[in-house]
Design a protein around this motif. Structure first.
Motif, short mmCIF file in Angstrom:
data_model
loop_
_atom_site.label_atom_id
_atom_site.label_comp_id
_atom_site.label_asym_id
_atom_site.label_seq_id
_atom_site.Cartn_x
_atom_site.Cartn_y
_atom_site.Cartn_z
N PHE A 1 0.84 -1.15 -0.11
CA PHE A 1 0.09 -0.05 0.07
C PHE A 1 0.88 1.32 0.04
CE2 PHE A 1 -2.21 3.20 2.58
CZ PHE A 1 -3.00 3.57 1.82
N GLY A 2 1.47 1.45 1.11
CA GLY A 2 2.07 2.75 1.21
C GLY A 2 3.11 3.34 -0.02
N ILE A 3 3.88 2.56 -0.10
CA ILE A 3 5.01 2.74 -1.10
C ILE A 3 4.36 2.93 -2.54
CG2 ILE A 3 5.71 0.45 -2.44
CD1 ILE A 3 8.38 0.91 -1.08
N VAL A 4 3.20 2.23 -2.84
CA VAL A 4 2.38 2.62 -4.10
C VAL A 4 1.69 3.92 -3.95
CG1 VAL A 4 0.67 1.63 -5.65
CG2 VAL A 4 2.46 -0.05 -4.22
N TRP A 5 1.15 4.11 -2.87
CA TRP A 5 0.28 5.40 -2.88
C TRP A 5 1.32 6.54 -2.62
CZ3 TRP A 5 -4.26 4.57 -3.54
CH2 TRP A 5 -5.42 5.42 -3.02
N ILE A 6 2.45 6.52 -2.23
CA ILE A 6 3.46 7.65 -2.22
C ILE A 6 3.81 7.67 -3.65
CG2 ILE A 6 5.74 8.18 -1.47
CD1 ILE A 6 3.77 8.87 0.61
N LEU A 7 4.36 6.68 -4.18
CA LEU A 7 4.97 6.71 -5.56
C LEU A 7 3.98 7.16 -6.78
CD1 LEU A 7 7.94 4.44 -5.23
CD2 LEU A 7 8.16 6.90 -5.14
N ALA A 8 3.01 6.31 -6.70
CA ALA A 8 2.23 6.34 -8.08
C ALA A 8 0.78 6.80 -7.76
CB ALA A 8 2.30 4.80 -8.60
N GLY A 9 0.22 6.68 -6.52
CA GLY A 9 -1.02 7.10 -6.06
C GLY A 9 -1.87 6.00 -6.97
N ARG A 10 -3.06 6.30 -7.45
CA ARG A 10 -3.91 5.56 -7.99
C ARG A 10 -3.53 5.20 -9.75
NH1 ARG A 10 -9.83 6.47 -8.23
NH2 ARG A 10 -9.96 4.21 -8.41
#
Lengths: 371, 284, 277
Positions: B222-231
């Protein structure tokens, strides 16, 4: 099968601060069972590991016949080894464990099967071939380790305290079995142990090591009866050899050893041998079984003897033997081993008969044997 | 010696067990209820609604794709690292410490740290520009660079979570008795044979636990994707989060939670079924 | 090529590899920390790979204006509650697993391992409904309770391995000399296990400190640090913050965690090197 020659073999650790093996010269004859005996940390295991190729020597050479193997990796030496913990791989069945050395050497399948079954039969583990090591007892694992070691018909068979993890009864049985197996296979064997009984019963020759140095090599009886140093004399034999500090005195034409509170008169034929030590301090040694107590038991085949007086201090009745501790003066205790049950009481006066053909006299400084 | 006693151990374990059971069991039941009922009636409406949403399938696809790329790479990498480090050399302690630092770094922080490296004005771009290897910055972020975002996530996640695999495998390696390897060496096996026939099979339990831990955690990424790519790169946990916090769709969010839980159970069971080390079984 | 050059070459390759690996781990941390204190003109200057002038302005703004300081406070409170509850529940269970033989032990152990794998963070989604009913939503206690569920299996497994490392004979000796089993545990086993338990507490702290999903879902105004940072930074919800704030945020987040692991590094393998058997 080969003759193994160690030439001034050395292994230092910590930049030379620890001399684990310090200049060992030793030849192990083709087909011989040699026991490397010594206390823990004496360098015997390091020596074995250098012969295996698991350690690189700091100096010296290792020869298999006329081939210098000093720096060869283990796989090029055609050796095998039985480890202290057996090192039977837990993820392989007994069959796969024994077959491993053959598979590595790329033997054909039928040949592998034949040899594995041969080794398993020899060690009576045919029914266990499909099991995993976790399902085996310690003794069975030990057999697997031995089977694995002999299956390749190695140049040299190395054994690193293979019996030390077995219980006492099993150890005695395996001792005989390994010795018989070796006699049958005639493989050059180097066997490391700290157990003097193993050494005495199994070895064709015993090599005693201490502090990285080889002290004495010879057949078991020779090492036992003619120890070249105090260390060898006391390391082998239980109960230990009695040692007493004495000074050599010349009395008329005979020689007497004088200790604190006691005297041991020697016959005149010792005069020549001890001439250089007259009025000097030496260490007198006598094994407990080379003495007897007058009126209780007698030493057969004794040609020359002398007597010391003492008072019984303590009695160890072992059933088969009795060990009498006698105070021979000023608290010097001497242990006498007698066969069977001995009707003696603590405090009674005894005359101890010493077999003069089996006494040892060591130089006090060098600790080397004079007689 | 262990003590045999009738009720004390159960009494000691009960509170912890009950607590866990509640925090797993209650939400699970709650999620099932929210997801499969409407106005108190059983209904598949929410399921249909979720499955009709292309974001759901994208999220499933990307979650599995990320795990599929990241987890095997991590295990391979950690295995190489552990085998390299598991010997005596100068600086061993420091190396192991350095390799375990990321254990303590959260996914959010790891995302931010890798943003510093990969952003258009980040370290990597400026380095390559100044060396002259590139003349235009490489863009890792933004919807039109989705495949680069994917790569950035993989890099950051490899950086962050290889540590745990490394530690587990190293611990497993250190448990292998040296005599097992020496025995193989004496009987003629070279380094690679020893690795293949002795080390890897004996490491199987460690590799298995590392794989399970990493795969299951990868399902919750979750967190890493949310920070780097959002949705831009939808993932299951992220979609659940979005549905819940932004759209207040408790029912759809519950489906996402159930899908992740279901995937985890399925994968865990598969691993345990297919990777059991036979020699450990027979001990019982 | 003779043996010596071969040996030297091998050594060179080995150290190059080690160096590369360490650099790959350490450099990103150093770079992002430097950027966290850099002036924006240095960061945006394509010629400057490393910044040369520094400021604490952005760390300060983040802490005092953007609420990171409150986030830190909240995070610490949540972590401390988590440690308290998970240790209170976990230590007895860990002790039981380590020191008792009882029917069903393997099953219980295995289910604890399984629960550790279970995606408890995701379970926070349905938990919201319950928390609204119980007035636990947007409270630190609520977050801590969920974090406890996440940390508890870990605490049980770790404490059991710590207690297993303390010889039962020592405890039995205590009992022989007149202590009760309970007293023996408190007077003998617990003090001996203390360093390991302290390390376990640090790891639990780090676990809770780093957790973002549960914290973000269960709170709105009382956010923990990662939740706060996520809402400031993440493009999808809060609108992206300028880059240099991101690096400052990374610095604030990793500092305590790295410090903790430095002190507890001796216990790393005990903490994580548990293999499934």
């Amino acid at each position: 099968m080969v003759e193994v020659r160690l030439e001034n073999l050395k292994k230092y650790f910590d930049n030379g601060r620890v001399k684990a093996v310090d200049g060992v010269n030793l030849t192990i004859k083709d087909g011989e069972f040699l026991v490397l005996l010594g206390p823990s940390g004496c360098g015997k295991t390091t020596t074995l590991r250098m012969i295996a190729g698991l350690e690189t020597p700091t100096g010296g050479k290792i020869w298999f016949e006329d081939k210098d193997v000093t720096y060869l990796p283990p796989k090029d030496r055609n050796i095998s080894m039985v480890f202290q913990s057996y090192a039977v791989w837990p993820h392989m069945t007994v069959y796969d464990n024994i077959a491993f050395p053959l598979k590595i050497k790329k033997y054909p399948k039928e040949e592998i099967d034949k040899k594995v079954r041969w080794a398993a039969e020899l060690l009576q583990i045919e029914e266990l071939l499909d099991r995993y090591p976790a399902q085996l007892s310690g003794g069975q694992r030990q057999r697997v380790a031995v089977a694995r070691a002999i299956v390749v018909e190695p140049n040299v068979l190395l054994m690193d305290e293979p019996l030390s993890n077995l219980d006492a009864k099993l150890r005695v049985a395996m001792r005989a079995e390994i010795k018989k197996l070796q006699t049958k296979l005639k493989v050059t064997t180097i066997y490391v142990t700290h157990d003097q009984v193993e050494a005495m019963t199994m070895g064709d020759r015993i090599a005693v090591m201490n502090q990285g140095k080889l002290l004495q090599v010879g057949p078991p009886t020779e090492v036992y009866l003619k120890p070249k140093s105090i260390f060898v004399a006391t390391f082998i034999g239980a109960p230990e050899m009695n040692l007493l500090e004495v000074s050599v005195k010349e009395k008329e034409d005979s020689i007497t050893l004088e200790g604190e509170g006691f005297e041991i008169p020697l016959s005149s034929d010792f005069k020549e041998l001890l001439e250089k030590y007259i009025d000097k301090t030496v260490v007198f040694g006598i094994r407990p079984e080379h003495m007897t107590i007058e009126s209780v038991s007698s030493l057969e085949h004794v040609k020359r003897s002398t007597t010391i007086e003492g008072i019984v201090d303590f009695i160890e009745a072992l059933g088969t033997d009795t060990i009498v501790h006698a105070n021979i003066g000023s608290g010097n205790i001497i242990k006498v081993k007698l066969p069977g049950h001995i009707p003696l009481e603590v405090g009674s006066k005894v005359k101890i008969v010493v077999d003069l053909d089996n006494i040892h006299i060591f130089d006090k400084n060098t600790e080397k044997a004079i007689i | 010696m262990k003590v045999k006693s009738s009720y004390i151990p159960y009494f000691l374990i009960l509170p912890a067990f009950a607590y866990l059971l509640f925090f797993v069991g209650y939400p699970l039941v709650q999620a099932l209820y929210i997801a499969f009922t409407q106005n108190g009636q059983f209904s598949l409406a929410t399921v249909r609604k979720t499955f009709a949403d292309p974001y759901f399938w994208d999220a499933l696809k990307y979650t599995i794709a990320l795990a599929g790329v990241i987890v095997p790479t991590q295990v391979g990498l950690a295995l190489i690292l552990a085998l390299t480090v598991n010997r005596a050399f100068k600086g061993k302690d420091f190396t192991i410490y350095a390799l375990t630092i990321p254990l303590t770094i959260s996914d959010v922080a790891a995302g931010l740290i890798w943003y510093a490296i990969l952003s258009p004005s980040g370290f990597l771009n400026k380095l390559l520009l100044n060396i002259g290897l590139i003349h235009q910055p490489i863009y890792f972020f933004g919807y039109q660079y989705r495949h680069m975002e994917f790569l950035a996530i993989v890099l950051a996640e490899l950086w962050r979570a290889t540590s745990i695999v490394f530690v587990i495998i190293l611990a497993g390696l250190q448990m292998i008795s040296n005599e097992y390897l020496e025995a193989a060496e004496v009987f003629g096996a070279d380094y690679w044979t020893r690795l293949r026939k002795i080390v890897i099979p004996l490491l199987k339990p460690s590799i298995q636990s590392a794989l399970i831990i990493r795969t299951l955690f990868a399902m919750q990424i979750f967190g890493i994707v949310w920070i780097l790519a959002g949705r831009d790169i939808p993932i299951l946990a992220g979609e659940g989060f979005y549905r819940l916090t932004e759209l207040k769709e408790y029912d759809v969010a519950s489906i996402y939670a159930l899908v992740i839980a279901g995937l985890s159970i399925l994968l865990g069971a598969l691993y345990i079924k297919f990777m059991k080390a036979e020699y450990l079984e027979v001990r019982r | 090529m003779n043996d010596e050059t071969k040996f030297m070459l091998k050594k060179l390759i080995f150290y190059t590899f080690i160096f590369t690996v360490v650099a790959w781990i350490v450099i990103p941390i150093i770079i992002s920390t430097l950027y966290g204190f850099a002036l924006p003109r240095d960061y945006y200057d394509p010629k400057k790979i490393l910044p040369t002038s520094f400021t604490i302005k952005y760390v300060k703004t983040l802490l005092f204006t953007l609420g990171a300081l409150d986030g830190i406070k909240n995070s610490v409170i949540v972590a401390l509650i988590t440690i308290t509850i998970s240790f209170a529940l976990g230590i007895p269970a860990g002790y039981a697993v380590a020191k008792f033989l009882f029917p069903g032990k393997d099953t219980i152990k295995l289910s604890i391992v399984a629960l550790r794998m279970f995606p408890i963070p995701v379970m926070a989604i349905p938990l919201v409904v319950l928390y609204i009913k119980l007035n636990l939503i947007d409270t630190l206690l609520g977050v801590a309770l969920a974090h406890t569920a996440m940390a508890l299996p870990f605490v049980v497994l770790i404490t059991s391995s710590i207690f297993a490392g303390v010889s039962t004979e020592l405890e039995e000796a205590g009992m022989v000399f007149g202590l009760t089993r309970f007293g023996s545990f408190f007077r003998i086993t617990l003090p001996l296990a203390l360093p390991g338990l302290a390390a376990a507490a640090m790891f639990t702290f780090v676990m809770s400190w780093n957790e973002v999903f549960v914290a973000s879902i269960l709170t709105l105004s009382h956010r923990t640090l990662p939740a706060q940072i996520l809402s400031i930074m993440a493009g999808a919800s809060g609108g992206a913050a300028p880059d240099y704030y991101k690096f400052a945020a990374a610095f604030i987040m990793i500092l305590p965690a790295i410090t903790f692991i430095f002190f507890a590094r001796k216990y790393l393998v005990t903490m994580w090197g548990i293999t499934l058997k």
